[in-house]
Motif scaffolding. Structure first.
Motif, mmCIF file in Angstrom:
data_model
loop_
_atom_site.group_PDB
_atom_site.id
_atom_site.type_symbol
_atom_site.label_atom_id
_atom_site.label_comp_id
_atom_site.label_asym_id
_atom_site.label_seq_id
_atom_site.Cartn_x
_atom_site.Cartn_y
_atom_site.Cartn_z
ATOM 1 N N PRO A 70 0.796 -1.228 0.000
ATOM 2 C CA PRO A 70 0.000 0.000 0.000
ATOM 3 C C PRO A 70 0.830 1.280 0.000
ATOM 4 O O PRO A 70 0.293 2.344 -0.305
ATOM 5 C CB PRO A 70 -0.826 -0.121 1.295
ATOM 6 N N ASN A 71 2.123 1.202 0.346
ATOM 7 C CA ASN A 71 2.983 2.393 0.302
ATOM 8 C C ASN A 71 3.655 2.548 -1.058
ATOM 9 O O ASN A 71 4.667 3.224 -1.183
ATOM 10 C CB ASN A 71 4.018 2.362 1.421
ATOM 11 N N TRP A 72 3.124 1.847 -2.083
ATOM 12 C CA TRP A 72 3.550 1.945 -3.483
ATOM 13 C C TRP A 72 4.853 1.228 -3.782
ATOM 14 O O TRP A 72 5.346 1.283 -4.911
ATOM 15 C CB TRP A 72 3.651 3.410 -3.942
ATOM 16 N N GLY A 101 12.059 0.271 3.080
ATOM 17 C CA GLY A 101 10.656 0.602 3.222
ATOM 18 C C GLY A 101 9.707 -0.556 3.031
ATOM 19 O O GLY A 101 8.522 -0.446 3.344
ATOM 20 N N TYR A 120 7.501 -1.687 6.412
ATOM 21 C CA TYR A 120 6.060 -1.460 6.282
ATOM 22 C C TYR A 120 5.284 -2.721 6.638
ATOM 23 O O TYR A 120 4.278 -2.661 7.361
ATOM 24 C CB TYR A 120 5.718 -1.013 4.856
ATOM 25 N N PHE A 132 3.068 -1.941 9.762
ATOM 26 C CA PHE A 132 1.805 -1.323 9.363
ATOM 27 C C PHE A 132 0.836 -2.255 8.649
ATOM 28 O O PHE A 132 -0.371 -1.957 8.622
ATOM 29 C CB PHE A 132 2.077 -0.117 8.453
ATOM 30 N N ARG A 175 -6.207 -6.511 4.393
ATOM 31 C CA ARG A 175 -5.813 -5.622 3.306
ATOM 32 C C ARG A 175 -5.872 -6.359 1.971
ATOM 33 O O ARG A 175 -5.553 -7.539 1.878
ATOM 34 C CB ARG A 175 -4.397 -5.094 3.524
#
Length: 302
Positions: free
Chosen positions: A42-44, A73, A77, A81, A86
């Motif tokens: 989801p953070n691309w 990252g 993540y 997170f 999801r």
């Protein structure tokens, strides 16, 4: 891409979580031991993870992720997170590390390197071939799936922890190797480098999570002729072939950008490539994120 729902995210060792991804639109694409998927977060970010579940299960994919202290990252993540429920896109599985037929197997895993080898060991045992696993790690608490492996495979699995047993003696493993045994190895760079020095190259198959250090001549500019579109793209000395093609409007997928995942593969039609990947590109393929050209121009099937 395939749409999945994160059905489970749970710890399986210190600093390691497993993700169970269930297909939301019917059966997921088939795969064989050694395959990996691109997972779009989801953070691309897009990251590659080896499939470590059961290939016969077309409903779910299982991967395991270690929290990397130098995370760019992705693992950070996932660990901090990402939550159950999801929706996540995953690629069709790719396999740059296939299990080849052999009369006998030795598997050597270091830490999170167990993930591609776990389904390999199961497949080897089911084939009837003698197979054993040397599984190494800092401590048992940091090593995922130890109980699962020993329950399934018993004495075929040897757990070697450096806090108790020190560094594993791969030279001794090589000395005891059967004449037709294939060796599959995945884990940290020092272990893989040692394996390359002690096992016969023609019987050693390994997968790296990071590219091996190698030196190349300075980058030079070159042209890429795109055969199907009749276009020519200039690749500057400071550009990657992948970026040049993407900037020219060709949608080339990418993941690691280090030459280890294979997602940026292009088909080569002509020219002399300089392969800089750690996969071992076949003669008619190259990986555009790192590889370049030894000739003034390359022709590709784009």
């Amino acid at each position: 891409m395939q749409r999945t729902t994160l059905e489970k995210v749970e710890p399986v060792a210190e600093g390691v979580v497993q993700l169970l991804l269930r297909g939301t639109d019917g059966p997921l694409s088939p795969w064989e031991p050694g395959a990996h998927i691109d997972l779009t977060l989801p953070n691309w970010l897009t990251r590659q993870y080896s499939l470590c579940g059961d290939p016969a299960d077309r409903d779910t994919y299982r991967v395991a992720v270690r929290h990397d202290r130098l995370s760019r990252g992705g693992s950070e993540y996932i660990h901090l997170f990402l939550t159950k429920g999801r929706t996540l896109d995953v690629s069709v599985p790719r396999n740059n590390f296939p299990l080849l037929p052999a009369p006998e197997y030795l598997f050597i895993a270091g830490g999170i390197g167990i993930t591609p080898l776990l389904p390999m060991l199961k497949a080897a045992v089911e084939s009837g071939a003698p197979a054993r696993l040397l599984y190494t790690g800092k401590s048992r608490a940091t090593m995922p799936f130890t109980d699962e492996l020993q329950t399934m495979h018993g004495s075929r699995v040897r757990i070697h922890t450096s806090d108790t047993h020190g560094t594993p003696d791969l030279a001794a493993e090589a000395a005891a190797l059967g004449p037709e045994t294939l060796v599959y190895c995945c884990g940290p760079t020092p272990m893989l480098d040692t394996a390359e020095t002690v096992f016969p190259a023609e019987r050693l198959h390994l997968e790296r999570f990071r590219p091996a250090f190698r030196e190349f001549a300075p980058n030079a500019p070159f042209e890429v002729h795109c055969a199907r579109s009749a276009r020519t793209v200039q690749v500057g000395a400071e550009d990657s072939m992948l970026d040049a093609l993407n900037h020219a409007g060709f949608r080339i997928p990418s993941g690691c950008r280090e030459g280890v995942c294979g997602s940026c593969e292009v088909t080569l039609v002509g020219g002399e490539p300089e392969h800089r990947d750690d996969i071992g590109a076949p003669p008619d393929r190259m990986y555009s994120c790192v590889s370049r050209s030894l000739s003034p121009a390359l022709t590709v099937d784009l």
